[in-house]
Design an enzyme around this catalytic site. Structure first.
Site, PDB file in Angstrom:
ATOM      1  N   GLN A 170      24.552  39.525  -8.130  1.00  0.00           N
ATOM      2  CA  GLN A 170      25.639  38.633  -7.724  1.00  0.00           C
ATOM      3  C   GLN A 170      25.134  37.191  -7.604  1.00  0.00           C
ATOM      4  OE1 GLN A 170      28.825  39.527  -7.485  1.00  0.00           O
ATOM      5  NE2 GLN A 170      29.535  37.533  -6.802  1.00  0.00           N
TER       6      GLN A 170
ATOM      7  N   ASP B 271      27.161  41.835 -17.089  1.00  0.00           N
ATOM      8  CA  ASP B 271      27.750  40.502 -16.939  1.00  0.00           C
ATOM      9  C   ASP B 271      27.734  39.736 -18.264  1.00  0.00           C
ATOM     10  OD1 ASP B 271      28.737  39.722 -14.414  1.00  0.00           O
ATOM     11  OD2 ASP B 271      26.708  39.630 -13.577  1.00  0.00           O
TER      12      ASP B 271
ATOM     13  N   LYS C 157      33.824  45.131  -5.845  1.00  0.00           N
ATOM     14  CA  LYS C 157      33.238  45.795  -7.021  1.00  0.00           C
ATOM     15  C   LYS C 157      32.879  47.235  -6.683  1.00  0.00           C
ATOM     16  CE  LYS C 157      31.688  41.450  -8.981  1.00  0.00           C
ATOM     17  NZ  LYS C 157      30.673  40.433  -9.132  1.00  0.00           N
TER      18      LYS C 157
HETATM   19  N1  GUN Z   1      29.578  35.174  -9.050  1.00  0.00           N
HETATM   20  C1  GUN Z   1      30.830  34.721  -9.340  1.00  0.00           C
HETATM   21  N2  GUN Z   1      31.291  35.324 -10.458  1.00  0.00           N
HETATM   22  C2  GUN Z   1      30.322  36.189 -10.864  1.00  0.00           C
HETATM   23  C3  GUN Z   1      30.227  37.099 -11.951  1.00  0.00           C
HETATM   24  O1  GUN Z   1      31.119  37.231 -12.795  1.00  0.00           O
HETATM   25  N3  GUN Z   1      29.064  37.800 -12.023  1.00  0.00           N
HETATM   26  C4  GUN Z   1      28.059  37.652 -11.127  1.00  0.00           C
HETATM   27  N4  GUN Z   1      26.951  38.380 -11.305  1.00  0.00           N
HETATM   28  N5  GUN Z   1      28.121  36.814 -10.115  1.00  0.00           N
HETATM   29  C5  GUN Z   1      29.255  36.091  -9.977  1.00  0.00           C
END
Ligand code: GUN
Length: 303
Positions: free
Chosen positions: A98, A121, A54
């Site tokens: 995350q 998100d 990311k």
């Molecule tokens: N962990 C796995 N997929 C995601 C996601 O799309 N967003 C976040 N914040 N954590 C994750």
């Protein structure tokens, strides 16, 4: 006959190039650089890789990434205090915590604490509610990426039978909602299946579009798929697989596989996403778009 490949990697690259241009335009017009705060608590190896991806993706399109790496034993109060600080900081437009969080931290409480205007998100109940009412503020990254991928290949969803396997808050449920929306990429007849679903193969075999988001390696087999169906694989599972090396010796290798038994299902499906190179790169791409949209939202003139 072998299925056509839905190239997530290539599609993601195309969309990222568009986002890069949009970010440059936004910066030129506003003198503001979109900024995304990414919070990682603990040392989960997969999460560390995702978060690094990311960070790199942000850099490439001109979104500023602010990384917060907190130790495994961080108390909830400390994490909530960081979120409050980021909420109040006008130079931060998006906040992503995350998942999964370490045991002992109340995930819902943490996600609820994020300012819904910065919730890139789209996990906050306000944003989930807006999506379910058909007036989304942000679209959840993985379902949004899948919708864009199908659109790129002009795969019709209107009136089609979509079956989503998996009822997670991150993928399964919002995926169902997106396919239910009115208009392009929606208007489908949606079924969401899960671990308690009876006669699962009977239902998945009815799908024109089958989305596998279960988290079980190679769970979807060829006899669960209608011939010619579109199969979208959200899974990312690491397994030990037996292979034969150049000397004819068998050995176990660590392999990344999806929730779909790719080699068998590709002989039945019409279209299929690979793992890796399918849905994964699109999730990060849609996060970049949400970060830009969050910056737009927060700098728009108040109504
Ligand atoms: N962990 C796995 N997929 C995601 C996601 O799309 N967003 C976040 N914040 N954590 C994750």
């Amino acid at each position: 006959m072998s299925a056509n490949i839905l190239d997530g990697k290539g599609t993601a690259e195309q969309i990222r190039a568009e986002i890069k241009e949009e970010v440059a335009k936004f910066v030129a017009e506003t003198k503001i650089q979109p900024a995304l705060a990414v919070v990682l608590v603990g040392e989960d190896p997969a999460s560390q890789v995702y978060v690094r991806n990311k960070e790199l993706a942000c850099e490439k399109v001109g979104v500023k990434s602010l990384m917060y790496r907190l130790p495994q034993e961080t108390p909830s109060e400390e994490l909530l205090a960081l979120i409050a600080k980021l909420n109040a900081d006008n130079s931060v437009h998006g906040i992503l915590v995350q998942l999964p969080l370490p045991k002992g931290i109340d995930e819902k409480k943490v996600l609820d604490a994020i300012d819904p205007q910065k919730d890139v998100d789209a996990f906050h109940p306000e944003n989930v509610g807006l999506l379910s009412q058909g007036r989304p503020r942000f679209l959840p990254c993985t379902p949004y990426g899948i919708q864009r991928l199908l659109r790129r290949y002009e795969i019709e969803t209107k009136g089609k039978r979509v079956v989503v396997v998996g009822r997670s808050d991150i993928v399964g449920k919002p995926m169902g909602l997106l396919f239910l929306q009115k208009g392009e990429g929606g208007d489908a007849t949606v079924t969401i299946c899960h671990s308690r679903t009876e006669n699962l193969p009977e239902i998945t075999r009815q799908a024109d579009i089958l989305v596998a988001a279960i988290g079980k390696a190679e769970f979807v087999k060829a006899d669960m798929v209608k011939p010619g169906a579109v199969v979208v694989d959200v899974g990312m599972n690491r397994i030990a697989k037996e292979t034969t090396d150049e000397n004819g010796e068998k050995k176990l290798v660590n392999k990344l596989v999806g929730d779909v038994d790719f080699d068998a299902v590709k002989e039945v499906a019409g279209w299929i996403t690979p793992v890796p190179g399918g849905v994964g790169p699109l999730t990060v791409t849609m996060l970049l778009l949400n970060a830009l949209n969050a910056a737009r939202l927060q700098t728009a003139a108040p109504k």
